[in-house]
Design a protein around this motif. Structure first.
Motif, PDB file in Angstrom:
ATOM      1  N   ILE A 194     -62.284 -67.850   2.401  1.00  0.00           N
ATOM      2  CA  ILE A 194     -62.029 -67.299   3.734  1.00  0.00           C
ATOM      3  C   ILE A 194     -60.674 -67.784   4.261  1.00  0.00           C
ATOM      4  O   ILE A 194     -59.984 -67.063   4.988  1.00  0.00           O
ATOM      5  CB  ILE A 194     -63.162 -67.683   4.702  1.00  0.00           C
ATOM      6  CG1 ILE A 194     -64.480 -67.029   4.261  1.00  0.00           C
ATOM      7  CG2 ILE A 194     -62.836 -67.258   6.134  1.00  0.00           C
ATOM      8  CD1 ILE A 194     -65.661 -67.332   5.164  1.00  0.00           C
ATOM      9  N   ALA A 195     -60.266 -68.992   3.879  1.00  0.00           N
ATOM     10  CA  ALA A 195     -58.963 -69.503   4.306  1.00  0.00           C
ATOM     11  C   ALA A 195     -57.817 -68.649   3.790  1.00  0.00           C
ATOM     12  O   ALA A 195     -56.723 -68.665   4.361  1.00  0.00           O
ATOM     13  CB  ALA A 195     -58.786 -70.948   3.847  1.00  0.00           C
ATOM     14  N   ALA A 196     -58.041 -67.907   2.723  1.00  0.00           N
ATOM     15  CA  ALA A 196     -57.005 -67.034   2.171  1.00  0.00           C
ATOM     16  C   ALA A 196     -56.800 -65.778   3.020  1.00  0.00           C
ATOM     17  O   ALA A 196     -55.822 -65.049   2.816  1.00  0.00           O
ATOM     18  CB  ALA A 196     -57.358 -66.638   0.734  1.00  0.00           C
ATOM     19  N   GLU A 197     -57.708 -65.512   3.966  1.00  0.00           N
ATOM     20  CA  GLU A 197     -57.551 -64.366   4.852  1.00  0.00           C
ATOM     21  C   GLU A 197     -56.323 -64.554   5.743  1.00  0.00           C
ATOM     22  O   GLU A 197     -56.005 -65.675   6.148  1.00  0.00           O
ATOM     23  CB  GLU A 197     -58.805 -64.198   5.726  1.00  0.00           C
ATOM     24  CG  GLU A 197     -60.057 -63.844   4.958  1.00  0.00           C
ATOM     25  CD  GLU A 197     -60.028 -62.418   4.443  1.00  0.00           C
ATOM     26  OE1 GLU A 197     -59.727 -61.502   5.234  1.00  0.00           O
ATOM     27  OE2 GLU A 197     -60.296 -62.226   3.242  1.00  0.00           O
ATOM     28  N   ARG A 198     -55.649 -63.479   6.056  1.00  0.00           N
ATOM     29  CA  ARG A 198     -54.420 -63.573   6.836  1.00  0.00           C
ATOM     30  C   ARG A 198     -54.668 -63.867   8.311  1.00  0.00           C
ATOM     31  O   ARG A 198     -53.825 -64.454   8.987  1.00  0.00           O
ATOM     32  CB  ARG A 198     -53.640 -62.244   6.713  1.00  0.00           C
ATOM     33  CG  ARG A 198     -53.264 -61.872   5.286  1.00  0.00           C
ATOM     34  CD  ARG A 198     -52.285 -62.854   4.702  1.00  0.00           C
ATOM     35  NE  ARG A 198     -51.024 -62.842   5.402  1.00  0.00           N
ATOM     36  CZ  ARG A 198     -50.021 -62.021   5.121  1.00  0.00           C
ATOM     37  NH1 ARG A 198     -50.132 -61.157   4.125  1.00  0.00           N
ATOM     38  NH2 ARG A 198     -48.888 -62.067   5.800  1.00  0.00           N
ATOM     39  N   ASP A 199     -55.816 -63.461   8.838  1.00  0.00           N
ATOM     40  CA  ASP A 199     -56.055 -63.539  10.279  1.00  0.00           C
ATOM     41  C   ASP A 199     -57.161 -64.512  10.656  1.00  0.00           C
ATOM     42  O   ASP A 199     -57.713 -64.431  11.757  1.00  0.00           O
ATOM     43  CB  ASP A 199     -56.409 -62.138  10.816  1.00  0.00           C
ATOM     44  CG  ASP A 199     -55.339 -61.116  10.487  1.00  0.00           C
ATOM     45  OD1 ASP A 199     -54.149 -61.444  10.627  1.00  0.00           O
ATOM     46  OD2 ASP A 199     -55.689 -59.990  10.090  1.00  0.00           O
ATOM     47  N   THR A 200     -57.508 -65.423   9.756  1.00  0.00           N
ATOM     48  CA  THR A 200     -58.650 -66.294   9.999  1.00  0.00           C
ATOM     49  C   THR A 200     -58.309 -67.741   9.676  1.00  0.00           C
ATOM     50  O   THR A 200     -57.645 -68.011   8.683  1.00  0.00           O
ATOM     51  CB  THR A 200     -59.862 -65.864   9.149  1.00  0.00           C
ATOM     52  OG1 THR A 200     -60.178 -64.499   9.420  1.00  0.00           O
ATOM     53  CG2 THR A 200     -61.077 -66.725   9.439  1.00  0.00           C
ATOM     54  N   GLU A 201     -58.761 -68.651  10.529  1.00  0.00           N
ATOM     55  CA  GLU A 201     -58.714 -70.082  10.249  1.00  0.00           C
ATOM     56  C   GLU A 201     -60.134 -70.532   9.898  1.00  0.00           C
ATOM     57  O   GLU A 201     -61.110 -69.969  10.393  1.00  0.00           O
ATOM     58  CB  GLU A 201     -58.223 -70.850  11.473  1.00  0.00           C
ATOM     59  CG  GLU A 201     -56.877 -70.401  12.010  1.00  0.00           C
ATOM     60  CD  GLU A 201     -55.714 -70.995  11.246  1.00  0.00           C
ATOM     61  OE1 GLU A 201     -55.936 -71.988  10.528  1.00  0.00           O
ATOM     62  OE2 GLU A 201     -54.590 -70.476  11.375  1.00  0.00           O
ATOM     63  N   VAL A 202     -60.247 -71.560   9.068  1.00  0.00           N
ATOM     64  CA  VAL A 202     -61.558 -72.037   8.629  1.00  0.00           C
ATOM     65  C   VAL A 202     -61.680 -73.526   8.905  1.00  0.00           C
ATOM     66  O   VAL A 202     -60.777 -74.307   8.584  1.00  0.00           O
ATOM     67  CB  VAL A 202     -61.780 -71.770   7.127  1.00  0.00           C
ATOM     68  CG1 VAL A 202     -63.146 -72.303   6.700  1.00  0.00           C
ATOM     69  CG2 VAL A 202     -61.684 -70.289   6.820  1.00  0.00           C
ATOM     70  N   LEU A 203     -62.797 -73.906   9.499  1.00  0.00           N
ATOM     71  CA  LEU A 203     -63.148 -75.318   9.651  1.00  0.00           C
ATOM     72  C   LEU A 203     -64.425 -75.556   8.851  1.00  0.00           C
ATOM     73  O   LEU A 203     -65.472 -74.981   9.159  1.00  0.00           O
ATOM     74  CB  LEU A 203     -63.375 -75.677  11.117  1.00  0.00           C
ATOM     75  CG  LEU A 203     -63.912 -77.094  11.369  1.00  0.00           C
ATOM     76  CD1 LEU A 203     -62.928 -78.146  10.889  1.00  0.00           C
ATOM     77  CD2 LEU A 203     -64.237 -77.306  12.846  1.00  0.00           C
ATOM     78  N   LEU A 204     -64.342 -76.391   7.828  1.00  0.00           N
ATOM     79  CA  LEU A 204     -65.500 -76.740   7.009  1.00  0.00           C
ATOM     80  C   LEU A 204     -66.070 -78.055   7.537  1.00  0.00           C
ATOM     81  O   LEU A 204     -65.414 -79.092   7.488  1.00  0.00           O
ATOM     82  CB  LEU A 204     -65.098 -76.874   5.544  1.00  0.00           C
ATOM     83  CG  LEU A 204     -66.197 -77.312   4.568  1.00  0.00           C
ATOM     84  CD1 LEU A 204     -67.399 -76.374   4.619  1.00  0.00           C
ATOM     85  CD2 LEU A 204     -65.643 -77.395   3.143  1.00  0.00           C
ATOM     86  N   VAL A 205     -67.295 -77.996   8.055  1.00  0.00           N
ATOM     87  CA  VAL A 205     -67.954 -79.161   8.645  1.00  0.00           C
ATOM     88  C   VAL A 205     -68.971 -79.711   7.659  1.00  0.00           C
ATOM     89  O   VAL A 205     -69.858 -78.980   7.192  1.00  0.00           O
ATOM     90  CB  VAL A 205     -68.659 -78.789   9.966  1.00  0.00           C
ATOM     91  CG1 VAL A 205     -69.337 -80.015  10.565  1.00  0.00           C
ATOM     92  CG2 VAL A 205     -67.663 -78.190  10.950  1.00  0.00           C
ATOM     93  N   ASP A 206     -68.855 -80.993   7.335  1.00  0.00           N
ATOM     94  CA  ASP A 206     -69.847 -81.632   6.470  1.00  0.00           C
ATOM     95  C   ASP A 206     -71.016 -82.049   7.341  1.00  0.00           C
ATOM     96  O   ASP A 206     -71.026 -83.130   7.934  1.00  0.00           O
ATOM     97  CB  ASP A 206     -69.239 -82.834   5.759  1.00  0.00           C
ATOM     98  CG  ASP A 206     -70.120 -83.322   4.612  1.00  0.00           C
ATOM     99  OD1 ASP A 206     -71.297 -82.910   4.576  1.00  0.00           O
ATOM    100  OD2 ASP A 206     -69.641 -84.094   3.765  1.00  0.00           O
ATOM    101  N   ALA A 207     -71.999 -81.166   7.451  1.00  0.00           N
ATOM    102  CA  ALA A 207     -73.183 -81.434   8.272  1.00  0.00           C
ATOM    103  C   ALA A 207     -74.349 -81.943   7.436  1.00  0.00           C
ATOM    104  O   ALA A 207     -75.466 -82.088   7.966  1.00  0.00           O
ATOM    105  CB  ALA A 207     -73.596 -80.170   9.025  1.00  0.00           C
ATOM    106  N   ASP A 208     -74.123 -82.221   6.154  1.00  0.00           N
ATOM    107  CA  ASP A 208     -75.142 -82.880   5.335  1.00  0.00           C
ATOM    108  C   ASP A 208     -75.028 -84.365   5.629  1.00  0.00           C
ATOM    109  O   ASP A 208     -74.521 -85.154   4.825  1.00  0.00           O
ATOM    110  CB  ASP A 208     -74.911 -82.588   3.855  1.00  0.00           C
ATOM    111  CG  ASP A 208     -76.082 -83.032   2.991  1.00  0.00           C
ATOM    112  OD1 ASP A 208     -76.964 -83.753   3.506  1.00  0.00           O
ATOM    113  OD2 ASP A 208     -76.112 -82.677   1.795  1.00  0.00           O
ATOM    114  N   VAL A 209     -75.486 -84.732   6.832  1.00  0.00           N
ATOM    115  CA  VAL A 209     -75.188 -86.053   7.366  1.00  0.00           C
ATOM    116  C   VAL A 209     -75.870 -87.183   6.597  1.00  0.00           C
ATOM    117  O   VAL A 209     -75.423 -88.328   6.654  1.00  0.00           O
ATOM    118  CB  VAL A 209     -75.590 -86.115   8.856  1.00  0.00           C
ATOM    119  CG1 VAL A 209     -74.663 -85.244   9.682  1.00  0.00           C
ATOM    120  CG2 VAL A 209     -77.043 -85.670   9.062  1.00  0.00           C
ATOM    121  N   ALA A 210     -76.946 -86.896   5.880  1.00  0.00           N
ATOM    122  CA  ALA A 210     -77.624 -87.935   5.107  1.00  0.00           C
ATOM    123  C   ALA A 210     -76.886 -88.241   3.815  1.00  0.00           C
ATOM    124  O   ALA A 210     -76.757 -89.400   3.405  1.00  0.00           O
ATOM    125  CB  ALA A 210     -79.064 -87.509   4.802  1.00  0.00           C
TER     126      ALA A 210
END
Length: 360
Positions: A194-210
């Motif tokens: 998705i980061a390769a899209e021209r009009d989109t920013e991506v935030l990947l959140v590590d929510a596997d907190v354990a």
């Protein structure tokens, strides 16, 4: 003196070294790895070096002319049949056809960190070793697979936005029924795609907190993150967002572990933290890598916050009854998409990536 060696096909190890530049990792550790001589380079005009004297006084002086070969022209991708050697299970049984493609050699700066930059550099060599999409590398079968996956998710997101849930439309939860199904692998590749899209920013959140693993898989240094922001109302969660050298991609680590992780995720503070992440960048799509639905409770809590769930199912590994149980736990989200991971291809069958010349 010029030495001509007989032509031969490069070995698998030589082709891998040419693509993934093992020397870069050795240079980072202060060690040198000898580079084999190029045997296919065309002859060039000789360069006369200084005279080299033999160590013993009585020996005659030797004059040697050394020819420097230019950088070789990138060779075309081999059309050989795929290897059937044993695949380490840490690669999540992704078929050889879907590994990072063999392509042109990339310059050293593509792998080495840029100390002058404000962003952190994702370890491309680690991505390639784990069979993931490598930003900037030639398009291969895996990249094509995730192009199809992300397109469906983005289309569904647009429909969710049209229905009046604009914030939820920008959030995707990547989950699985059980550990080992490949959810983190898919979350990282989806974020890269998705980061390769021209009009989109991506935030990947590590929510596997354990058991957080996103930061380690990208070769980054761990630090404070989501749980720290949830536990302290004075903290601005944006201060913990890591900007990477991959255009349009940033990372939010899981943060400091706590026994109250599910309670923190279910609190009203989570709503305000998520709102802050969305507000900080209107073009941002937030991807949460959550714990397995049947192994930890945060997955079902997060499912109520997002617009879509991408549920990863590992072929010949996830039982149907566990899949149904996971779907029931995640029913707080209306849109659940299934992604089948680690599918074995039939020999001679069609594969994505053949159009680009990278499928065998």
């Amino acid at each position: 003196m010029t030495v001509t060696k007989p032509d031969r096909e490069p070995s698998l190890l030589e082709r891998a070294a040419k693509v993934y530049d093992f020397n870069a990792h050795a240079r980072l550790r202060g060690t040198a790895v000898p580079t084999p001589p190029q045997v296919d380079a065309p002859p060039v005009a000789p360069v006369v070096p200084p005279v080299i004297e033999a160590p013993e006084p009585e020996s005659p002086k030797l004059e040697t002319q050394i020819e420097e070969a230019p950088a070789p022209t990138p060779a075309p991708v081999s059309e050989a049949e795929p290897s059937h050697e044993f695949v380490d299970p840490t690669f999540l049984a992704i078929p050889e056809e879907l590994r990072a493609p063999v392509g042109d050699e990339l310059p050293d700066e593509f792998y080495l960190p840029d100390e002058a930059s404000d962003t952190v550099r994702i370890d491309r060599g680690m991505l390639a070793a784990n069979g993931m999409i490598v930003p900037g590398a030639p398009v291969g079968p895996l990249a094509e697979e995730f192009r199809l996956i992300k397109r469906q998710l983005l289309i569904t997101g647009a429909r969710i936005a049209e229905s009046g849930s604009a914030d939820k439309a920008r959030m995707i939860l990547v989950c699985s029924a059980r550990p080992g199904d490949g959810k983190t692998f898919c979350a990282i590749n989806l974020a890269l795609s998705i980061a390769a899209e021209r009009d989109t920013e991506v935030l990947l959140v590590d929510a596997d907190v354990a058991k957080p693993d996103v930061v380690a898989q990208l070769g980054l240094t761990d630090g404070p993150g989501l749980l720290d922001a949830l536990g302290d109302t004075r903290i601005d969660v944006e201060d913990f967002v890591i900007q990477t050298d991959v255009p349009h991609l940033s990372i939010l680590p899981a943060g400091s572990k706590t026994s109250m992780d599910t309670e923190l995720l279910a609190s009203a503070r989570t709503k305000s933290v998520i709102a802050r992440l969305l507000e900080a960048n209107p073009r941002r799509v937030v991807i949460f890598d959550s714990p397995p639905a049947l192994a930890a409770s945060p997955a079902s809590v997060l499912a109520m916050r997002v617009g879509q769930v991408m549920l990863v199912v590992r072929a010949d590994h996830t039982p149907e009854n566990e899949l149904r149980a996971a779907v029931n736990l995640l029913d707080g989200c209306e849109h659940i998409q299934l992604v089948l991971n680690a599918v074995s291809f039939v020999q001679g069958g069609a594969r994505f990536g053949s159009y680009y010349g990278h499928a065998s």
